[in-house]
Motif scaffolding. Structure first.
Motif, PDB file in Angstrom:
ATOM      1  N   LEU A  18       0.931  -1.125  -0.128  1.00  0.00           N
ATOM      2  CA  LEU A  18       0.027   0.354   0.283  1.00  0.00           C
ATOM      3  C   LEU A  18       1.021   1.100   0.166  1.00  0.00           C
ATOM      4  O   LEU A  18       2.463   1.488   0.955  1.00  0.00           O
ATOM      5  N   MET A  19       0.574   2.592  -0.417  1.00  0.00           N
ATOM      6  CA  MET A  19       0.803   3.229  -0.345  1.00  0.00           C
ATOM      7  C   MET A  19       1.075   4.005   0.906  1.00  0.00           C
ATOM      8  O   MET A  19       0.313   3.712   1.658  1.00  0.00           O
ATOM      9  N   GLY A  20       2.745   4.035   1.641  1.00  0.00           N
ATOM     10  CA  GLY A  20       3.509   4.613   2.364  1.00  0.00           C
ATOM     11  C   GLY A  20       3.851   3.493   3.075  1.00  0.00           C
ATOM     12  O   GLY A  20       4.365   4.234   3.952  1.00  0.00           O
ATOM     13  N   ALA A  21       4.313   2.014   2.497  1.00  0.00           N
ATOM     14  CA  ALA A  21       4.596   0.777   3.075  1.00  0.00           C
ATOM     15  C   ALA A  21       6.472   1.311   2.731  1.00  0.00           C
ATOM     16  O   ALA A  21       6.829   0.868   4.079  1.00  0.00           O
ATOM     17  N   GLY A  22       6.210   1.808   2.255  1.00  0.00           N
ATOM     18  CA  GLY A  22       8.010   2.161   1.890  1.00  0.00           C
ATOM     19  C   GLY A  22       8.884   2.127   0.447  1.00  0.00           C
ATOM     20  O   GLY A  22       9.699   1.504   0.371  1.00  0.00           O
ATOM     21  N   LYS A  23       7.689   1.905  -0.295  1.00  0.00           N
ATOM     22  CA  LYS A  23       8.080   0.391  -1.351  1.00  0.00           C
ATOM     23  C   LYS A  23       9.549   2.000  -2.183  1.00  0.00           C
ATOM     24  O   LYS A  23      10.370   1.384  -2.942  1.00  0.00           O
ATOM     25  N   THR A  24       9.090   2.707  -2.212  1.00  0.00           N
ATOM     26  CA  THR A  24       9.918   3.450  -2.743  1.00  0.00           C
ATOM     27  C   THR A  24      11.615   3.869  -2.324  1.00  0.00           C
ATOM     28  O   THR A  24      12.524   3.837  -2.599  1.00  0.00           O
ATOM     29  N   SER A  25      11.578   4.373  -1.182  1.00  0.00           N
ATOM     30  CA  SER A  25      12.064   3.916  -0.212  1.00  0.00           C
ATOM     31  C   SER A  25      13.122   3.009   0.393  1.00  0.00           C
ATOM     32  O   SER A  25      14.498   3.373   0.048  1.00  0.00           O
ATOM     33  N   VAL A  26      13.025   2.070   0.713  1.00  0.00           N
ATOM     34  CA  VAL A  26      13.231   0.937   0.695  1.00  0.00           C
ATOM     35  C   VAL A  26      13.734   0.001  -1.047  1.00  0.00           C
ATOM     36  O   VAL A  26      14.830   0.344  -1.014  1.00  0.00           O
ATOM     37  N   GLY A  27      12.976   0.445  -2.038  1.00  0.00           N
ATOM     38  CA  GLY A  27      13.367   0.047  -3.144  1.00  0.00           C
ATOM     39  C   GLY A  27      14.724   0.729  -3.433  1.00  0.00           C
ATOM     40  O   GLY A  27      15.791   0.145  -3.743  1.00  0.00           O
ATOM     41  N   ARG A  28      14.801   2.257  -3.611  1.00  0.00           N
ATOM     42  CA  ARG A  28      15.516   3.059  -3.738  1.00  0.00           C
ATOM     43  C   ARG A  28      16.403   2.405  -2.795  1.00  0.00           C
ATOM     44  O   ARG A  28      17.804   2.931  -3.562  1.00  0.00           O
ATOM     45  N   ALA A  29      16.700   2.114  -2.097  1.00  0.00           N
ATOM     46  CA  ALA A  29      18.188   2.043  -1.160  1.00  0.00           C
ATOM     47  C   ALA A  29      18.288   0.428  -1.106  1.00  0.00           C
ATOM     48  O   ALA A  29      19.404   0.186  -1.374  1.00  0.00           O
ATOM     49  N   LEU A  30      17.703  -0.300  -1.881  1.00  0.00           N
ATOM     50  CA  LEU A  30      17.682  -1.701  -2.140  1.00  0.00           C
ATOM     51  C   LEU A  30      18.539  -1.934  -3.133  1.00  0.00           C
ATOM     52  O   LEU A  30      19.717  -2.607  -3.141  1.00  0.00           O
ATOM     53  N   ALA A  31      18.253  -1.170  -4.300  1.00  0.00           N
ATOM     54  CA  ALA A  31      18.830  -1.033  -5.283  1.00  0.00           C
ATOM     55  C   ALA A  31      20.038  -0.259  -5.503  1.00  0.00           C
ATOM     56  O   ALA A  31      20.910  -1.460  -5.403  1.00  0.00           O
ATOM     57  N   ARG A  32      20.358   0.346  -3.876  1.00  0.00           N
ATOM     58  CA  ARG A  32      21.918   0.980  -3.948  1.00  0.00           C
ATOM     59  C   ARG A  32      23.136   0.159  -3.160  1.00  0.00           C
ATOM     60  O   ARG A  32      23.301  -0.336  -4.046  1.00  0.00           O
ATOM     61  N   ARG A  33      22.044  -1.052  -2.473  1.00  0.00           N
ATOM     62  CA  ARG A  33      22.367  -1.608  -1.932  1.00  0.00           C
ATOM     63  C   ARG A  33      23.245  -3.141  -2.325  1.00  0.00           C
ATOM     64  O   ARG A  33      24.307  -3.500  -2.866  1.00  0.00           O
ATOM     65  N   LEU A  34      22.434  -3.533  -3.490  1.00  0.00           N
ATOM     66  CA  LEU A  34      22.518  -4.458  -4.667  1.00  0.00           C
ATOM     67  C   LEU A  34      23.464  -3.571  -5.574  1.00  0.00           C
ATOM     68  O   LEU A  34      24.096  -4.408  -6.328  1.00  0.00           O
ATOM     69  N   GLY A  35      23.733  -2.234  -5.802  1.00  0.00           N
ATOM     70  CA  GLY A  35      24.066  -1.924  -6.968  1.00  0.00           C
ATOM     71  C   GLY A  35      23.457  -2.392  -8.112  1.00  0.00           C
ATOM     72  O   GLY A  35      24.263  -2.595  -9.742  1.00  0.00           O
ATOM     73  N   ILE A  36      22.144  -2.476  -8.081  1.00  0.00           N
ATOM     74  CA  ILE A  36      21.288  -2.874  -9.775  1.00  0.00           C
ATOM     75  C   ILE A  36      20.604  -1.142  -9.493  1.00  0.00           C
ATOM     76  O   ILE A  36      20.346  -0.797  -8.994  1.00  0.00           O
ATOM     77  N   PRO A  37      20.286  -0.979 -10.961  1.00  0.00           N
ATOM     78  CA  PRO A  37      19.442   0.280 -10.783  1.00  0.00           C
ATOM     79  C   PRO A  37      17.977   0.677 -10.364  1.00  0.00           C
ATOM     80  O   PRO A  37      17.392  -0.819  -9.840  1.00  0.00           O
ATOM     81  N   PHE A  38      17.540   1.700  -9.618  1.00  0.00           N
ATOM     82  CA  PHE A  38      15.493   1.523  -9.286  1.00  0.00           C
ATOM     83  C   PHE A  38      15.377   2.366 -10.228  1.00  0.00           C
ATOM     84  O   PHE A  38      15.269   2.608 -11.079  1.00  0.00           O
ATOM     85  N   VAL A  39      14.154   1.788 -10.798  1.00  0.00           N
ATOM     86  CA  VAL A  39      13.053   2.029 -11.168  1.00  0.00           C
ATOM     87  C   VAL A  39      11.795   2.029 -10.503  1.00  0.00           C
ATOM     88  O   VAL A  39      11.157   1.260  -9.542  1.00  0.00           O
ATOM     89  N   ASP A  40      10.653   3.830 -10.329  1.00  0.00           N
ATOM     90  CA  ASP A  40       9.371   3.526 -10.167  1.00  0.00           C
ATOM     91  C   ASP A  40       8.590   3.102 -10.621  1.00  0.00           C
ATOM     92  O   ASP A  40       8.585   4.217 -11.865  1.00  0.00           O
ATOM     93  N   SER A  41       7.386   2.847 -11.122  1.00  0.00           N
ATOM     94  CA  SER A  41       6.781   2.546 -12.281  1.00  0.00           C
ATOM     95  C   SER A  41       5.911   4.004 -11.569  1.00  0.00           C
ATOM     96  O   SER A  41       5.205   4.248 -13.902  1.00  0.00           O
ATOM     97  N   ASP A  42       5.408   4.221 -11.100  1.00  0.00           N
ATOM     98  CA  ASP A  42       3.903   5.285 -11.321  1.00  0.00           C
ATOM     99  C   ASP A  42       5.362   6.858 -11.956  1.00  0.00           C
ATOM    100  O   ASP A  42       4.668   7.540 -12.765  1.00  0.00           O
ATOM    101  N   LYS A  43       6.048   6.690 -11.858  1.00  0.00           N
ATOM    102  CA  LYS A  43       7.630   8.127 -12.591  1.00  0.00           C
ATOM    103  C   LYS A  43       7.536   7.679 -13.851  1.00  0.00           C
ATOM    104  O   LYS A  43       7.494   8.422 -14.898  1.00  0.00           O
TER     105      LYS A  43
END
Length: 187
Positions: A18-43
């Protein structure tokens, strides 16, 4: 722990919830940690449509938005690089075709949050079409009732709390590592 997990990945990671669960902030941080790209479908949807998600909802309605969202997510899952973290809008995984695509082509991670946390995180944002001019607690409670059973179909569930991003990220990385190891054991 992070880059070594990326070496085990053979498919993208799709963040759902759901909105507010942290999908974007956690997803972006996860991508950084894994060294892979992050993409936000809404953007990506906004870039393709040339207007905001709020405007798309207002001008064309939710049904048309979901059709556009499905096409964009399919394109994102099909394009290079294959390994990426994709954050989806809160309704994407509810759409059967999107859910089937994500479950078949990615590792899906549900960030599960309780109602109080969701209300706290979404109260002052004006980018949530469903919450504009509405009682956010009532709407979010209804969405929890309607959608949590479907989100539970995700490959991985991580309970999010009112904690640091790093702590949530560590839980997500540990859950993905465990999931990959179990998948390898089961062939």
């Amino acid at each position: 722990m992070g880059k070594e997990v990326a070496t085990l990945l053979d498919r993208p990671i799709v963040m759902v919830g759901l909105m507010g669960a942290g999908k974007t902030s956690v997803g972006r941080a996860l991508a950084r940690r894994l060294g892979i790209p992050f993409v936000d479908s809404d953007k990506e949807i906004e870039a393709a449509a040339g207007c905001s998600v709020v405007d798309i909802f207002a001008m064309y309605g939710e049904a048309e938005f979901r059709r556009v969202e499905q096409r964009v997510i399919e394109r994102l899952l099909d394009t290079s690089p294959v390994l990426k973290v994709l954050s989806t809008g809160e309704g994407a995984f509810i759409t059967p075709a999107v859910r089937e695509m994500a479950l078949g082509r990615a590792i899906t991670v549900w960030l599960k949050a309780d109602l109080d946390l969701l209300v706290k995180r979404t109260n002052f944002r004006h980018t949530r079409p469903q919450l504009l001019h509405a009682d956010s607690r009532q709407i979010l409670g209804q969405l929890i009732d309607e959608r949590y059973k479907t989100y539970a179909m995700a490959d991985i569930t991580v309970e999010t709390r009112d904690e640091s991003l790093r702590k949530t990220l560590d839980k997500v990385v540990a859950a993905i590592t465990e999931y990959i190891e179990k998948r390898k054991e089961n062939g």
